[in-house]
Design a protein around this motif. Structure first.
Motif, short mmCIF file in Angstrom:
data_model
loop_
_atom_site.label_atom_id
_atom_site.label_comp_id
_atom_site.label_asym_id
_atom_site.label_seq_id
_atom_site.Cartn_x
_atom_site.Cartn_y
_atom_site.Cartn_z
N ALA A 39 34.14 27.49 36.75
CA ALA A 39 34.26 26.59 37.82
C ALA A 39 35.62 26.62 38.35
CB ALA A 39 33.69 25.40 37.41
N LYS A 40 36.59 26.37 37.45
CA LYS A 40 37.86 26.31 37.63
C LYS A 40 38.43 27.28 38.32
CE LYS A 40 38.56 22.94 33.82
NZ LYS A 40 39.17 22.90 32.17
N SER A 41 37.89 28.82 37.78
CA SER A 41 38.41 29.79 38.60
C SER A 41 38.09 29.69 40.24
CB SER A 41 37.79 31.16 37.86
OG SER A 41 37.97 31.29 36.46
N LEU A 42 36.96 29.30 40.36
CA LEU A 42 36.24 29.10 41.79
C LEU A 42 37.29 28.36 42.62
CD1 LEU A 42 34.54 29.61 44.04
CD2 LEU A 42 32.86 27.69 43.06
N GLN A 43 37.58 26.94 41.87
CA GLN A 43 38.66 26.16 42.43
C GLN A 43 40.07 26.68 42.91
OE1 GLN A 43 38.84 22.79 39.55
NE2 GLN A 43 36.63 22.27 39.99
N ALA A 44 40.10 27.44 42.06
CA ALA A 44 41.59 28.14 42.13
C ALA A 44 41.64 29.16 43.36
CB ALA A 44 42.10 28.85 41.06
N LEU A 45 40.62 29.91 43.68
CA LEU A 45 40.43 30.83 44.76
C LEU A 45 40.26 29.86 45.94
CD1 LEU A 45 39.64 33.84 45.49
CD2 LEU A 45 37.35 32.91 45.70
N ILE A 46 39.34 28.80 45.89
CA ILE A 46 39.46 27.77 47.14
C ILE A 46 40.79 27.56 47.42
CG2 ILE A 46 38.54 25.83 48.29
CD1 ILE A 46 36.48 28.11 48.10
N GLY A 47 41.54 26.98 46.51
CA GLY A 47 42.85 26.53 46.77
C GLY A 47 43.87 27.56 46.98
N GLY A 48 43.45 28.58 46.93
CA GLY A 48 44.49 29.82 47.37
C GLY A 48 45.56 30.35 46.23
N ALA A 92 45.18 56.08 51.86
CA ALA A 92 45.48 54.76 52.41
C ALA A 92 46.07 53.77 51.44
CB ALA A 92 44.28 54.19 53.12
N LYS A 93 47.14 53.17 51.84
CA LYS A 93 47.95 52.26 50.60
C LYS A 93 47.45 50.79 50.83
CE LYS A 93 50.77 55.76 49.41
NZ LYS A 93 50.70 56.01 47.95
N PRO A 94 47.43 50.32 49.52
CA PRO A 94 46.75 48.89 49.53
C PRO A 94 47.91 47.74 50.26
CG PRO A 94 47.62 49.47 47.24
CD PRO A 94 47.48 50.68 48.30
N GLU A 95 47.22 47.17 51.10
CA GLU A 95 47.95 46.11 51.79
C GLU A 95 48.55 45.10 51.01
OE1 GLU A 95 44.01 47.34 53.90
OE2 GLU A 95 44.55 46.20 51.84
N LYS A 96 48.12 44.73 49.87
CA LYS A 96 48.80 43.85 49.02
C LYS A 96 48.61 44.32 47.34
CE LYS A 96 49.11 38.96 47.47
NZ LYS A 96 48.42 37.64 47.78
N THR A 97 49.75 44.57 46.87
CA THR A 97 49.58 45.44 45.67
C THR A 97 49.92 44.34 44.39
OG1 THR A 97 52.18 45.57 45.40
CG2 THR A 97 50.61 47.49 46.23
N ASP A 98 50.54 43.00 44.60
CA ASP A 98 50.67 42.11 43.61
C ASP A 98 49.45 40.91 43.78
OD1 ASP A 98 52.92 43.32 42.46
OD2 ASP A 98 54.10 41.98 43.82
N LEU A 99 48.37 40.84 42.83
CA LEU A 99 47.25 40.19 42.97
C LEU A 99 47.27 39.22 41.83
CD1 LEU A 99 44.54 42.61 43.81
CD2 LEU A 99 45.81 41.25 45.33
N MET A 100 46.86 38.03 42.04
CA MET A 100 46.24 36.98 40.98
C MET A 100 45.09 37.04 40.82
SD MET A 100 49.04 35.31 39.66
CE MET A 100 48.26 34.20 39.04
N LEU A 101 44.41 37.21 39.54
CA LEU A 101 43.02 37.05 39.29
C LEU A 101 42.50 35.91 38.56
CD1 LEU A 101 40.78 40.36 38.76
CD2 LEU A 101 40.64 38.29 37.08
N GLY A 102 41.59 35.42 38.86
CA GLY A 102 41.05 34.29 37.93
C GLY A 102 39.87 34.56 37.11
N VAL A 103 39.78 33.97 35.88
CA VAL A 103 38.72 34.19 35.21
C VAL A 103 38.51 32.89 34.37
CG1 VAL A 103 40.00 35.50 33.50
CG2 VAL A 103 37.51 35.83 33.50
N GLY A 104 37.40 32.58 33.90
CA GLY A 104 37.00 31.41 32.82
C GLY A 104 36.38 32.10 31.43
N GLY A 105 37.46 32.54 30.58
CA GLY A 105 36.77 32.86 29.29
C GLY A 105 37.01 34.14 29.23
N LYS A 106 38.38 34.79 29.34
CA LYS A 106 38.26 36.25 29.38
C LYS A 106 38.06 37.12 27.94
CE LYS A 106 42.03 39.87 30.50
NZ LYS A 106 42.51 40.17 29.12
#
Length: 346
Positions: free
Chosen positions: A80-89, A33-47
């Motif tokens: 907390a900023k990563s979470l905000q980014a997820l909620i904001g899309g 099965a192929k991924p439906e979306k291949t380009d992903l944005m990932l948020g992290v706080g302090g990588k």
């Protein structure tokens, strides 16, 4: 035909795997099965922190690419900023603190963990060495400026919970956001804060330089249980349920990459880890980074599963910290979907 005990055990194991597979969506049973979306944005706080080492390993060693994913990492100032980014899309997936899933579920936001990265917080509270004679216990932090990665982040909550457990109110210290990496180190060295709540390699750097004395250490199971009376899930991978539903193959591929990174971390030598991360993560001291990794290795999840007793420990902490959650009634299943980790470990 003679059936041995070994045959019975192998048969039971095979049945167990079949049972797991039967509970998974059809996509997980189809390796093509192929991924439906291949380009992903990932948020992290302090990588650069060891807290998020599985992300760095998955990225640097090509585990995302193996899963046909193109992952762009956006490193924010705190979780907390990563979470905000997820909620904001603006991001699709976050590596952040498990407590975010509980808080969001309580607020009616259907966000779920899909893979555990850290089974212990790995967070330490260190006091400036020149103040060690004045600040000998957590209770002595009252009225002091204490640095965290960011207000509202897991380090901030950790500090508040530790203060409550030691007879203080959650706001008895001034909580100062100092970010991750070099900025946190500088805040201690400049004397801007009296104490720091942070993670490795920042903590080990300040320990080795003689800048801090450790008051509380949850890089180990012993230290974690001393504060939380149990395990306490830390970094996880989480998504909005709407994304999981619309992109189940992509979700599985993300989990596959992180589970492979966890396995790699548990089997790697300190030199292999130091070779894998960006040069700037080493703080100019490779041996110090290796020392920090050795101290922190135990905190990483073995297989990526969030344990239910860990959920209970986290939930109890949040109920003590947040009056809004005191009378809430969340279920473990609301916060963690184990299917993807189960399939990744078959």
């Amino acid at each position: 035909m003679n059936i041995t005990r070994r045959d019975l055990m192998l048969g039971a194991a095979a049945f167990g795997l079949m049972n797991i597979a039967a509970q998974l969506p059809a996509f997980a049973q189809n390796p093509d099965a192929k991924p439906e979306k291949t380009d992903l944005m990932l948020g992290v706080g302090g990588k650069p922190l060891f807290y998020y080492l599985p992300l760095t390993i998955a990225e640097r060693l090509g585990f995302f690419e193996e899963q046909e994913l193109n992952v762009t990492v956006n490193d924010f100032g705190g979780g907390a900023k990563s979470l905000q980014a997820l909620i904001g899309g603006s991001v699709d997936v976050v590596t952040g603190a498990y407590e975010h899933t509980l808080r969001m579920q309580h607020r009616g936001q259907d966000i779920k963990a899909i893979c555990e990265l850290g089974r212990f917080p790995g967070i330490c509270i260190g006091v400036r060495s020149d103040l060690a004679d004045e600040i000998k216990t957590i209770a002595d932090l009252k009225g002091r400026n204490v640095g965290v990665t960011a207000p509202g982040s897991s380090t901030s909550l950790f500090l508040q919970y530790a203060m409550i457990k030691n007879g203080l109110a959650a706001d008895d210290a001034s909580i100062i956001g100092v970010g991750g990496g070099a900025s946190a180190v500088a805040a201690i060295k400049k004397g801007d804060i009296a104490a720091l709540v942070h993670l490795d390699p920042v903590i080990t750097k300040l320990e080795v330089d003689g800048d801090i004395k450790i008051l509380l250490d949850t890089r180990t199971e012993e230290g974690t249980r001393a504060l939380f009376d149990g395990t306490n899930p830390a970094a996880i991978v989480y998504m909005q349920q709407s994304f999981i539903t619309a992109n189940p193959v992509t979700t599985q591929r993300v989990v596959n990459a992180f589970v492979k990174a966890l396995n790699w971390i548990h089997n790697a030598t300190p030199d292999e880890v130091a070779d894998a991360v960006p040069e700037e993560y080493l703080f100019g001291d490779r041996e110090l980074y290796k020392t920090g990794f050795v101290k922190s290795r135990a905190m990483y999840s073995e297989k990526g599963f969030v344990a239910e007793d860990g959920f209970k420990s986290m939930y109890d902490m949040l109920k003590k910290l947040d009056p809004d959650l005191a009378d809430s009634d969340l279920k473990f299943s609301q916060t963690f979907d184990p299917r993807f980790v189960e399939y990744a470990n078959i």
